[in-house]
Design an enzyme around this catalytic site. Structure first.
Site, PDB file in Angstrom:
ATOM      1  N   CYS A  68     -12.763   5.250 -27.148  1.00 47.80           N
ATOM      2  CA  CYS A  68     -13.427   4.128 -27.297  1.00 47.80           C
ATOM      3  C   CYS A  68     -14.818   3.229 -27.392  1.00 47.80           C
ATOM      4  O   CYS A  68     -15.095   4.184 -27.016  1.00 47.80           O
ATOM      5  CB  CYS A  68     -11.822   2.683 -27.016  1.00 47.80           C
ATOM      6  N   ASN A  78     -13.767   1.824 -23.067  1.00 44.73           N
ATOM      7  CA  ASN A  78     -13.015   2.445 -22.384  1.00 44.73           C
ATOM      8  C   ASN A  78     -11.822   1.459 -21.213  1.00 44.73           C
ATOM      9  O   ASN A  78     -11.877   1.705 -19.466  1.00 44.73           O
ATOM     10  CB  ASN A  78     -13.069   3.898 -20.801  1.00 44.73           C
ATOM     11  N   CYS A 111     -10.213  -1.045 -22.237  1.00 46.80           N
ATOM     12  CA  CYS A 111      -8.995  -1.943 -23.417  1.00 46.80           C
ATOM     13  C   CYS A 111      -8.456  -0.783 -24.191  1.00 46.80           C
ATOM     14  O   CYS A 111      -6.794  -0.041 -23.861  1.00 46.80           O
ATOM     15  CB  CYS A 111      -9.521  -2.901 -24.033  1.00 46.80           C
ATOM     16  N   ARG A 112      -8.446  -0.669 -25.183  1.00 49.04           N
ATOM     17  CA  ARG A 112      -7.780   1.061 -25.850  1.00 49.04           C
ATOM     18  C   ARG A 112      -7.507   2.037 -25.802  1.00 49.04           C
ATOM     19  O   ARG A 112      -6.135   2.850 -26.178  1.00 49.04           O
ATOM     20  CB  ARG A 112      -8.465   0.704 -27.413  1.00 49.04           C
ATOM     21  N   SER A 113      -8.440   3.018 -24.866  1.00 51.95           N
ATOM     22  CA  SER A 113      -8.400   3.887 -24.899  1.00 51.95           C
ATOM     23  C   SER A 113      -7.864   4.110 -24.002  1.00 51.95           C
ATOM     24  O   SER A 113      -6.591   5.395 -23.496  1.00 51.95           O
ATOM     25  CB  SER A 113      -9.751   4.949 -24.756  1.00 51.95           C
ATOM     26  N   ASP A 169     -10.783  -4.139 -32.064  1.00 52.87           N
ATOM     27  CA  ASP A 169     -10.728  -4.209 -30.283  1.00 52.87           C
ATOM     28  C   ASP A 169     -10.773  -5.289 -29.851  1.00 52.87           C
ATOM     29  O   ASP A 169     -10.569  -6.775 -30.055  1.00 52.87           O
ATOM     30  CB  ASP A 169     -11.951  -4.666 -30.548  1.00 52.87           C
TER      31      ASP A 169
HETATM   32  P1  4NP Z   1     -12.435  -1.393 -24.965  1.00 51.80           P
HETATM   33  O1  4NP Z   1     -12.863  -1.868 -25.565  1.00 51.80           O
HETATM   34  O2  4NP Z   1     -13.412  -0.772 -26.451  1.00 51.80           O
HETATM   35  O3  4NP Z   1     -10.906  -0.989 -26.150  1.00 51.80           O
HETATM   36  O4  4NP Z   1     -12.258  -0.665 -24.280  1.00 51.80           O
HETATM   37  C1  4NP Z   1     -14.274  -2.736 -25.310  1.00 51.80           C
HETATM   38  C2  4NP Z   1     -14.114  -2.887 -23.682  1.00 51.80           C
HETATM   39  C3  4NP Z   1     -15.695  -3.461 -23.417  1.00 51.80           C
HETATM   40  C4  4NP Z   1     -16.628  -3.972 -25.106  1.00 51.80           C
HETATM   41  C5  4NP Z   1     -16.322  -3.887 -25.506  1.00 51.80           C
HETATM   42  C6  4NP Z   1     -15.116  -3.120 -26.209  1.00 51.80           C
HETATM   43  N1  4NP Z   1     -17.572  -4.630 -23.833  1.00 51.80           N
HETATM   44  O5  4NP Z   1     -18.744  -5.539 -25.750  1.00 51.80           O
HETATM   45  O6  4NP Z   1     -18.214  -4.979 -23.304  1.00 51.80           O
END
Ligand code: 4NP
Length: 161
Positions: A11, A14, A16-18, A128
């Site tokens: 993702c 790294n 939240c989703r993954s 997201d």
């Molecule tokens: P992820 O979510 O891609 O599912 O881990 C996010 C975590 C952090 C950010 C964006 C999406 N960020 O912009 O810091």
């Protein structure tokens, strides 16, 4: 038994989703006795959160579903991942685009969107949840867990051949 399949969940951050996808898939593989058949890891295309545990809301959400992801630590996708894994399974189209743009020439790993690859028909991208609330994290869990269930079913069918 065939060689383990190596799957990397990818993702943006790294956190939240993954890691939720990694946790859901690991748990379902373990429950099905297929922990040795598939190696699972996760990474992000961004590097803002490298070394950090998953977002507290992701940890809470996974824990509500009986899965402990608190020990995971974020890492950034690296060039060697394109050879070390069989498949890079991406949370959304922008992540897939970034993964493909980063692939070294001649890399062996294939890349795909996690939900369609997992056989989930209702939507192709995992939204997201980072700027959302717990309901968004629960929605992500529903999606990644459905994909995980389909991957386990496919792995089980393959293992019986
Ligand atoms: P992820 O979510 O891609 O599912 O881990 C996010 C975590 C952090 C950010 C964006 C999406 N960020 O912009 O810091």
């Amino acid at each position: 038994m065939p060689a383990p399949q190596r799957l990397l969940m990818v993702c943006l951050g790294n956190i939240c989703r993954s890691p939720m996808a990694e946790g859901a898939l690991r748990a379902r593989l373990h429950a099905a006795g297929l922990g040795m058949a598939v190696e699972v890891d996760s990474a992000g295309v961004g590097r803002w959160h490298v070394g950090n545990p998953p977002d507290p809301r992701a940890i809470t959400c996974a824990a509500r579903h009986g899965v402990d992801i608190a020990g995971l630590r974020a890492r950034q996708l690296r060039p060697a991942d394109h050879d070390a894994f069989d498949l890079l399974l991406c949370a959304d189209a922008s992540v897939l685009q970034a993964v493909r743009a980063a692939a070294p020439a001649g890399a062996r790993a294939r890349s795909a969107l996690l939900l369609p690859w997992g056989g989930f028909a209702a939507r192709t991208e995992i939204p997201d949840p980072y700027t959302g609330g717990m309901a968004d994290f629960e929605h992500v869990w529903t999606l990644v867990d459905a994909a995980a269930a389909a991957i386990v079913a496919r792995t089980a069918a393959h293992a019986q051949r």
